[in-house]
Design an enzyme around this catalytic site. Structure first.
Site, PDB file in Angstrom:
ATOM      1  N   HIS A  52       0.639   4.358   7.163  1.00  0.00           N
ATOM      2  CA  HIS A  52       0.791   4.991   5.853  1.00  0.00           C
ATOM      3  C   HIS A  52       1.264   6.427   6.043  1.00  0.00           C
ATOM      4  O   HIS A  52       1.011   7.045   7.071  1.00  0.00           O
ATOM      5  CB  HIS A  52      -0.539   4.985   5.099  1.00  0.00           C
ATOM      6  CG  HIS A  52      -1.066   3.612   4.842  1.00  0.00           C
ATOM      7  ND1 HIS A  52      -1.875   2.956   5.727  1.00  0.00           N
ATOM      8  CD2 HIS A  52      -0.883   2.782   3.786  1.00  0.00           C
ATOM      9  CE1 HIS A  52      -2.184   1.759   5.243  1.00  0.00           C
ATOM     10  NE2 HIS A  52      -1.593   1.631   4.064  1.00  0.00           N
TER      11      HIS A  52
ATOM     12  N   ASP B  18      -2.639   7.101  10.716  1.00  0.00           N
ATOM     13  CA  ASP B  18      -2.796   5.720  11.161  1.00  0.00           C
ATOM     14  C   ASP B  18      -1.479   5.080  11.601  1.00  0.00           C
ATOM     15  O   ASP B  18      -1.449   3.908  11.970  1.00  0.00           O
ATOM     16  CB  ASP B  18      -3.429   4.877  10.054  1.00  0.00           C
ATOM     17  CG  ASP B  18      -2.524   4.727   8.837  1.00  0.00           C
ATOM     18  OD1 ASP B  18      -1.547   5.513   8.709  1.00  0.00           O
ATOM     19  OD2 ASP B  18      -2.785   3.843   8.005  1.00  0.00           O
TER      20      ASP B  18
ATOM     21  N   SER C  58       0.793  -1.229   0.000  1.00  0.00           N
ATOM     22  CA  SER C  58       0.000   0.000   0.000  1.00  0.00           C
ATOM     23  C   SER C  58       0.823   1.275   0.000  1.00  0.00           C
ATOM     24  O   SER C  58       0.426   2.279  -0.598  1.00  0.00           O
ATOM     25  CB  SER C  58      -0.969   0.011   1.182  1.00  0.00           C
ATOM     26  OG  SER C  58      -0.283  -0.140   2.406  1.00  0.00           O
TER      27      SER C  58
END
Length: 345
Positions: A323, A320, A85
């Site tokens: 990320h 978070d 990601s």
């Protein structure tokens, strides 16, 4: 006398041509001159002359085209990118992903046309003004998002921009080819059928992303890289993967295996191009910190190592603590680029 008159008439026509044309025409038509009748001789010689000129022009054109192709092939410096990601550019704002449609326009503006991306997933990509329909396997100016059409800013964005800004030769383009799957362990990027097996047992969101690469991100990366090699040269690989590690252990060895397979499948000598791995958020990832020990361990006869770790120290999170935010991805990408400039340029 009539035969000699025709012969001298032909010679007069040749004399009106350039010296080089005369030589070619005489060589090409010598057998016809010696065996044909005078009337046939005259028309045949002229026809052969025209044919020789046409063939000569065609050869020159082919040679020129080949030269242009050879010249352009050295102008695109290609970099492969893969990961999960954080390579995708899943930018987080608080507890939610900030998708492409909310990526601030400032990151989409002033992208140098020397920075290009070969699209790995076709779709409608939102630019600063309007959209652009991108076709898989084609080059486009690398306006973000560059990984997939609904994502945000990737480290690959400012990696490429940093290279372009740091290379004074304006004839050189920087081309990115990237595949990335959110949440994927390293098994998802391995060669062969293992990736399909891995994704088949994962969560649905990951299956959906993997399907965009026909459940084989490695094969998509290699296929596009081979196409890119027709007009450029592969210079390096960047990776941001490791948060999910390996499902069955031996993560570093598996990363090295992917690197080795890529070079082999693309016809590149072993250990011939740099491999840059970015640290996870917080500058704290045990897998990545030990990766280069494994990748560089068996390189004999050289002090140049292929693997280098890119620090994420100071790169901010979007909220978070996993990320990065936009500026975090920008800083990380610049560090990738600065390291590659140091190594290659």
């Amino acid at each position: 006398m009539k035969r000699f008159s025709v012969f001298f008439a032909v010679l007069f026509l040749f004399a009106c041509s350039s010296k080089n044309d005369i030589e070619e025409e005489l060589l090409s038509s010598s057998s016809s001159l010696s065996s044909s009748s005078s009337a046939v001789l005259s028309s045949s010689a002229i026809a052969v002359s025209s044919s020789a000129i046409a063939v000569s022009s065609s050869s020159v054109a082919a040679s020129s085209s080949s030269a242009r192709s050879s010249s352009s092939s050295s102008l695109i410096h290609i970099y492969l990118a893969f990961g999960q990601s954080n390579m995708e550019g899943q930018n987080w704002s608080g507890s939610q992903i900030a998708y492409s449609d909310v990526l601030p326009v400032m990151y989409k503006q002033n992208v140098d046309k020397r920075f290009i991306v070969m699209t790995a997933v076709a779709g409608s990509y939102k630019l600063a003004n309007g959209t652009e329909q991108r076709t898989q396997g084609q080059w486009y100016t690398a306006v973000p998002p560059i990984i997939r059409n609904n994502l945000g800013l990737s480290p690959a964005d400012y990696f490429g921009r940093t290279l372009v800004a740091g290379i004074p030769d304006t004839n050189i383009k920087i081309g990115i080819i990237a595949v990335a799957v959110s949440g994927s362990a390293i098994e998802g990027f391995e060669k062969g059928s293992g990736a399909n097996t891995y994704f088949s047992s994962e969560q649905q969101y990951m299956k959906n992303i993997a399907a965009l690469y026909d459940n084989n991100p490695y094969e998509r990366l290699v296929t596009l890289a081979k196409k890119a090699q027709e007009t450029g040269v592969i210079k390096g690989i960047i990776m941001h993967q490791g948060e999910s590690g390996a499902k069955s252990g031996n993560w570093a060895q598996k990363v090295k295996g992917i690197y080795d397979n890529l070079l082999s499948d693309l016809g590149l000598p072993a250990n011939s191009i740099p491999f840059l791995a970015g640290q996870a958020y917080g500058n704290n990832n045990g897998n990545i910190s030990g990766l280069c020990n494994t990748m560089n361990a068996n390189i004999a006869g050289s002090t140049t190592k292929v693997c280098h770790i890119i620090s994420s120290n100071g790169c901010a999170s979007g909220g978070d603590n996993l990320h990065f935010n936009y500026e975090g991805y920008k800083t990380l990408g610049e560090r990738y680029g600065q390291k590659m400039l140091e190594l290659l340029y």
